[in-house]
Design a protein around this motif. Structure first.
Motif, PDB file in Angstrom:
ATOM      1  N   LYS A  75       0.850  -1.189   0.000  1.00 23.58           N
ATOM      2  CA  LYS A  75       0.000   0.000   0.000  1.00 23.58           C
ATOM      3  C   LYS A  75       0.893   1.249   0.000  1.00 23.58           C
ATOM      4  O   LYS A  75       1.983   1.253   0.552  1.00 23.58           O
ATOM      5  N   SER A  76       0.388   2.301  -0.611  1.00 20.83           N
ATOM      6  CA  SER A  76       1.182   3.514  -0.777  1.00 20.83           C
ATOM      7  C   SER A  76       1.147   4.396   0.473  1.00 20.83           C
ATOM      8  O   SER A  76       0.170   4.398   1.223  1.00 20.83           O
ATOM      9  N   HIS A  77       2.236   5.146   0.679  1.00 18.39           N
ATOM     10  CA  HIS A  77       2.279   6.120   1.784  1.00 18.39           C
ATOM     11  C   HIS A  77       1.903   7.519   1.290  1.00 18.39           C
ATOM     12  O   HIS A  77       2.148   8.507   1.973  1.00 18.39           O
ATOM     13  N   LYS A  78       1.367   7.593   0.095  1.00 23.85           N
ATOM     14  CA  LYS A  78       1.012   8.892  -0.497  1.00 23.85           C
ATOM     15  C   LYS A  78       0.083   9.748   0.388  1.00 23.85           C
ATOM     16  O   LYS A  78       0.152  10.979   0.316  1.00 23.85           O
ATOM     17  N   PRO A  79      -0.792   9.134   1.227  1.00 21.63           N
ATOM     18  CA  PRO A  79      -1.648   9.975   2.075  1.00 21.63           C
ATOM     19  C   PRO A  79      -0.882  11.015   2.895  1.00 21.63           C
ATOM     20  O   PRO A  79      -1.414  12.092   3.187  1.00 21.63           O
ATOM     21  N   VAL A  80       0.388  10.734   3.230  1.00 20.40           N
ATOM     22  CA  VAL A  80       1.185  11.690   4.013  1.00 20.40           C
ATOM     23  C   VAL A  80       1.249  13.043   3.300  1.00 20.40           C
ATOM     24  O   VAL A  80       1.118  14.090   3.921  1.00 20.40           O
ATOM     25  N   GLN A 115      -8.722  -3.012  -1.401  1.00 14.61           N
ATOM     26  CA  GLN A 115      -7.741  -1.986  -1.021  1.00 14.61           C
ATOM     27  C   GLN A 115      -6.315  -2.421  -1.353  1.00 14.61           C
ATOM     28  O   GLN A 115      -5.453  -1.580  -1.580  1.00 14.61           O
ATOM     29  N   GLU A 116      -6.061  -3.739  -1.357  1.00 15.27           N
ATOM     30  CA  GLU A 116      -4.720  -4.239  -1.674  1.00 15.27           C
ATOM     31  C   GLU A 116      -4.286  -3.801  -3.070  1.00 15.27           C
ATOM     32  O   GLU A 116      -3.100  -3.727  -3.373  1.00 15.27           O
ATOM     33  N   ALA A 152      -5.293   0.901  -3.016  1.00 15.61           N
ATOM     34  CA  ALA A 152      -4.501   1.847  -2.212  1.00 15.61           C
ATOM     35  C   ALA A 152      -3.003   1.795  -2.505  1.00 15.61           C
ATOM     36  O   ALA A 152      -2.200   2.275  -1.720  1.00 15.61           O
ATOM     37  N   THR A 153      -2.619   1.235  -3.642  1.00 21.33           N
ATOM     38  CA  THR A 153      -1.200   1.162  -3.996  1.00 21.33           C
ATOM     39  C   THR A 153      -0.830   2.326  -4.919  1.00 21.33           C
ATOM     40  O   THR A 153      -1.698   3.079  -5.349  1.00 21.33           O
ATOM     41  N   HIS A 154       0.467   2.421  -5.226  1.00 22.60           N
ATOM     42  CA  HIS A 154       0.917   3.459  -6.165  1.00 22.60           C
ATOM     43  C   HIS A 154       0.236   3.316  -7.514  1.00 22.60           C
ATOM     44  O   HIS A 154      -0.094   4.300  -8.160  1.00 22.60           O
ATOM     45  N   TRP A 189      -3.403   6.231  -6.319  1.00 23.38           N
ATOM     46  CA  TRP A 189      -2.363   7.244  -6.116  1.00 23.38           C
ATOM     47  C   TRP A 189      -1.599   7.604  -7.378  1.00 23.38           C
ATOM     48  O   TRP A 189      -0.819   8.551  -7.393  1.00 23.38           O
ATOM     49  N   SER A 220      -8.899   5.975   1.452  1.00 30.19           N
ATOM     50  CA  SER A 220      -7.595   5.317   1.582  1.00 30.19           C
ATOM     51  C   SER A 220      -6.694   6.095   2.535  1.00 30.19           C
ATOM     52  O   SER A 220      -5.890   5.505   3.266  1.00 30.19           O
ATOM     53  N   SER A 221      -6.826   7.425   2.535  1.00 25.99           N
ATOM     54  CA  SER A 221      -6.024   8.250   3.449  1.00 25.99           C
ATOM     55  C   SER A 221      -6.460   8.014   4.888  1.00 25.99           C
ATOM     56  O   SER A 221      -5.626   7.924   5.798  1.00 25.99           O
ATOM     57  N   TRP A 227      -5.050   4.881   6.028  1.00 24.50           N
ATOM     58  CA  TRP A 227      -3.611   5.013   6.312  1.00 24.50           C
ATOM     59  C   TRP A 227      -3.407   5.589   7.718  1.00 24.50           C
ATOM     60  O   TRP A 227      -2.564   5.109   8.468  1.00 24.50           O
TER      61      TRP A 227
END
Lengths: 113, 247
Positions: free
Chosen positions: A3-8, B193-194, B197-199, B203, B232-233, B236
């Motif tokens: 999963k991406s950390h882009k939310p930061v 979400q797997e 919610a990835t690049h 995103w 997704s945020s 996170w």
């Protein structure tokens, strides 16, 4: 796939986008009017100075400036990407550093008031 | 009925004989109220039977006849000749490999569609004897708009990110993931979400919004992706910042 950390970076961008939508057009208009010499009585220099001197006022001004800068930096990063500039790490670093520098500068100026 | 002679410039490619694609000009006598697909059908019937393209319903429902018309992704059955002047340039959908003439290979989209699990994954499985999974009209309205996708792939042809980063899951597939996530009968969001919610999922989207502009079914994929970025945020934050929130 991780999963991406882009939310930061995206969450402050989204918050900044909302701030920009609500505050910036008004600020631009007021600045324009002020430049022409029409400053509404409620927004005189003394009153604005007092507002920025107050703790809550400082926080609001800093919030508007920092979030708007971050949002603009992220938007520019995306625009670079859309136009095919694939050096994303470089673009992100330059733009985010500029936004952070601007935010620090605004914090320093606010704390001096 | 008024007649009009239309100049079509069609991209041709035959994998058996051509090393690269080239344009071919056709002069077609058309009725004023025709669409581009009618003109292509006329070419195939009367001028050049070797021309290849996909179509089926002729009423913007099946999603087969998507092509680039004057550089814009359109359903050719929905592109009225009266809206075009001069030479009309017809090319296969952008960002997809050409199979032959105006026919593209949709394999990449089909594979991505599968990855987002675009079907109801029931919250709790129950035997048929217990009856159907019921839903109120209000629950239906939450996702109805996102269920109108006809898989025409115009949004993929319009999306600059998909063109630049082919790994991007893309507008239609992600929007369908959102459609099932919003379904009151569904419990599969965590699985989706797997991928989402990835690049390569939401995103990669930079909210250009071209997908929503070209969508013939008014699905508005851009809004679905923005909504998924928000959820997704929040995920996170729950996973990384709230103690014990790791799912």
């Amino acid at each position: 796939m991780a999963k991406s950390h882009k939310p930061v970076v995206w969450f402050p961008f989204a918050a900044g986008g909302t701030v920009i939508a609500f505050f910036i057009p008004v600020i631009v208009l007021l600045t324009f009017l002020a430049a022409l010499g029409h400053v509404p009585a409620g927004l005189s220099y003394e009153r604005m100075h007092a507002f920025a001197g107050n703790g809550l006022g400082k926080l609001i001004v800093f919030g508007v400036v920092a979030l708007s800068l971050w949002s603009s930096a992220h938007r520019l990063r995306c625009t670079c990407y859309d136009f095919g500039l694939r050096a994303d790490t470089l673009a992100a670093t330059v733009l985010y550093v500029a936004a952070i520098a601007g935010s620090i500068a605004s914090a320093v100026f606010l704390l001096r008031i | 009925m008024k007649e009009r002679t239309v100049q079509l410039e069609v991209l041709r490619y035959n994998p058996d004989t051509d090393t690269e694609a080239h344009f071919q000009r056709y002069e077609v006598v058309c009725q004023e109220e025709w669409v581009v697909l009618d003109a292509l059908n006329k070419v195939k019937a009367d001028i050049d039977p070797t021309l290849n393209y996909r179509w089926s319903c002729h009423m913007a429902v099946c999603g087969s006849c998507g092509m680039m018309i004057n550089g814009e992704p359109k359903l050719s059955c929905h592109a009225f000749l009266r809206d075009y002047e001069g030479v009309i340039r017809v090319e296969p959908l952008a960002h997809f490999p050409i199979e032959r003439d105006l026919v593209t290979a949709p394999d990449d989209f089909m594979e991505k569609l599968k990855r987002v699990k675009p079907y109801v994954i029931p919250k709790e499985k129950k035997p048929i004897s217990e009856g159907e999974y019921k839903q109120t009209p209000a629950q239906l309205m939450k996702f109805r708009q996102y269920s109108m996708c006809i898989n025409c792939m115009l949004c993929y042809a319009a999306c600059p990110q998909y063109g630049l980063t082919p790994k991007f899951i893309g507008p239609a597939a992600l929007t369908l993931a959102h459609r099932y996530n919003l379904d009151s009968r569904d419990g599969g969001r965590k699985e989706r979400q797997e991928v989402v919610a990835t690049h390569e999922g939401v995103w990669e989207c930079t909210f250009v919004g071209a997908c929503s502009e070209v969508c013939p079914a008014h699905v508005d994929p851009a809004s679905a992706l923005q909504q998924m970025k928000i959820t997704s945020s929040i995920d996170w934050i729950v996973e990384h910042l709230i103690p014990g929130g790791k799912s």
